[in-house]
Design a protein around this motif. Structure first.
Motif, PDB file in Angstrom:
ATOM      1  N   ARG A   1      -3.006  -1.988  -1.593  1.00 60.13           N
ATOM      2  CA  ARG A   1      -3.102  -2.622  -2.804  1.00 60.13           C
ATOM      3  C   ARG A   1      -3.552  -4.087  -2.387  1.00 60.13           C
ATOM      4  O   ARG A   1      -3.394  -4.410  -1.207  1.00 60.13           O
ATOM      5  CB  ARG A   1      -1.832  -2.366  -3.529  1.00 60.13           C
ATOM      6  CG  ARG A   1      -1.478  -1.247  -3.936  1.00 60.13           C
ATOM      7  CD  ARG A   1      -0.394  -1.105  -4.935  1.00 60.13           C
ATOM      8  NE  ARG A   1       0.667  -2.113  -4.471  1.00 60.13           N
ATOM      9  CZ  ARG A   1       2.208  -1.771  -4.802  1.00 60.13           C
ATOM     10  NH1 ARG A   1       2.256  -0.518  -5.418  1.00 60.13           N
ATOM     11  NH2 ARG A   1       2.905  -2.784  -4.456  1.00 60.13           N
ATOM     12  N   GLU A   2      -3.611  -4.676  -3.505  1.00 58.47           N
ATOM     13  CA  GLU A   2      -4.043  -6.378  -3.250  1.00 58.47           C
ATOM     14  C   GLU A   2      -2.711  -7.132  -2.728  1.00 58.47           C
ATOM     15  O   GLU A   2      -2.945  -7.778  -1.910  1.00 58.47           O
ATOM     16  CB  GLU A   2      -4.306  -6.956  -4.664  1.00 58.47           C
ATOM     17  CG  GLU A   2      -5.765  -6.338  -4.868  1.00 58.47           C
ATOM     18  CD  GLU A   2      -6.193  -7.030  -6.289  1.00 58.47           C
ATOM     19  OE1 GLU A   2      -7.241  -7.721  -6.496  1.00 58.47           O
ATOM     20  OE2 GLU A   2      -5.457  -6.772  -7.562  1.00 58.47           O
ATOM     21  N   ASP A   3      -1.653  -6.566  -2.703  1.00 58.62           N
ATOM     22  CA  ASP A   3      -0.444  -7.132  -2.179  1.00 58.62           C
ATOM     23  C   ASP A   3       0.026  -6.576  -0.836  1.00 58.62           C
ATOM     24  O   ASP A   3       0.799  -7.220  -0.208  1.00 58.62           O
ATOM     25  CB  ASP A   3       0.906  -6.970  -3.258  1.00 58.62           C
ATOM     26  CG  ASP A   3       1.209  -5.532  -3.265  1.00 58.62           C
ATOM     27  OD1 ASP A   3       0.590  -4.507  -2.706  1.00 58.62           O
ATOM     28  OD2 ASP A   3       2.347  -5.271  -4.023  1.00 58.62           O
ATOM     29  N   GLY A   4      -1.019  -5.799  -0.321  1.00 61.60           N
ATOM     30  CA  GLY A   4      -0.970  -5.219   1.093  1.00 61.60           C
ATOM     31  C   GLY A   4      -0.180  -4.042   1.192  1.00 61.60           C
ATOM     32  O   GLY A   4       0.044  -3.466   2.207  1.00 61.60           O
ATOM     33  N   VAL A   5       0.532  -3.391   0.322  1.00 59.33           N
ATOM     34  CA  VAL A   5       1.221  -2.272   0.422  1.00 59.33           C
ATOM     35  C   VAL A   5       0.327  -1.078   0.718  1.00 59.33           C
ATOM     36  O   VAL A   5      -0.763  -0.789  -0.070  1.00 59.33           O
ATOM     37  CB  VAL A   5       1.934  -1.973  -1.144  1.00 59.33           C
ATOM     38  CG1 VAL A   5       2.630  -0.521  -1.004  1.00 59.33           C
ATOM     39  CG2 VAL A   5       3.434  -3.076  -1.134  1.00 59.33           C
TER      40      VAL A   5
END
Length: 243
Positions: A69-73
């Motif tokens: 995801r964009e948050d790195g998850v």
């Protein structure tokens, strides 16, 4: 009773303002990403890869992939009707490639297509943001049965890349997803390289010691047949690898 009509110029001006606001809203979604943080397993908008136990010991080009995801998850298809979230199956990330969101086609409506596929893209399934597309692909793959040889983690990533029409292409599959991360991916660190190739080298050396050079031939044949299966299933007999 006389009704006044808005002048054509006023209507056009209102449309332009609305269109500008809409476009600005979509562009605003492309906020700056955080840096990759391998220690915390955060890889914003990255394609990630790790070797598979046993299989990668015999064929080191085979591995398990996920998309972030964009948050790195990290999200990865790890079993039938199951997508892992923030718990990458089969170990820590060994290799990663950060993808460019500017190469995606985010389409809030059919008139906003930026890719050459137009309505074909709309029929496949579109999205307005990176995470929106990832959520749609997750819902799709959660109804699929996992199989290493026909429907695996690469299928999930390929579905996502087709959904965003990454790089202007809707022909992503197991082969070119694997090639993308293997040829362009970055190693996390030296230990990742060791983790990926040391088991294969140990198996190779042990096999040569115990069996001799015929073991090398058998190992090469196994890898070749495995690669041939995926190539034929992807490009010649497409129904074999439908997912």
């Amino acid at each position: 009773m006389h009704q006044s009509r808005l002048p054509v110029m006023e209507i056009k001006k209102a449309y332009d303002i609305e269109h500008m606001c809409s476009t600005h809203g979509i562009q605003h979604e492309l906020w700056p990403l955080d840096d990759v943080d391998a220690k915390k397993a955060k890889f914003p908008c990255c394609l990630v890869w790790t070797p598979l136990p046993v299989v990668s010991w015999l064929a080191p080009f085979i591995g398990h992939v996920g998309i972030c995801r964009e948050d790195g998850v990290i999200l990865d298809f790890a079993g039938s009707n199951f997508v892992n979230v923030d718990d990458f199956a089969f170990g820590a990330v060994a290799r990663y490639l950060q993808l460019d969101r500017k190469q995606c086609c985010f389409t809030p409506n059919l008139g906003s297509h930026t890719c050459k596929h137009g309505y074909k893209h709309a029929e496949f399934g579109t999205a307005i943001t990176w995470d929106d597309a990832l959520q749609s692909s997750t819902r799709y793959i959660e109804h699929k049965t996992y199989n290493l040889f026909t429907c695996n983690s690469h299928s999930f990533v390929a579905n996502f890349l087709n959904r965003i029409c990454y790089g202007g292409s809707m022909h992503w599959n197991m082969i070119n997803v694997a090639a993308l991360v293997l040829l362009k991916g970055h190693w996390v660190d030296a230990m990742s390289v060791l983790k990926s190739f040391l088991p294969f080298l140990l198996v190779l050396c042990l096999g040569v010691y115990m069996v001799g050079w015929p073991f090398v031939v058998a190992l090469f044949s196994f890898s070749s047949l495995l690669l041939l299966w995926f190539v034929l299933g992807t490009y010649c007999f497409k129904t074999l690898l439908e997912c």
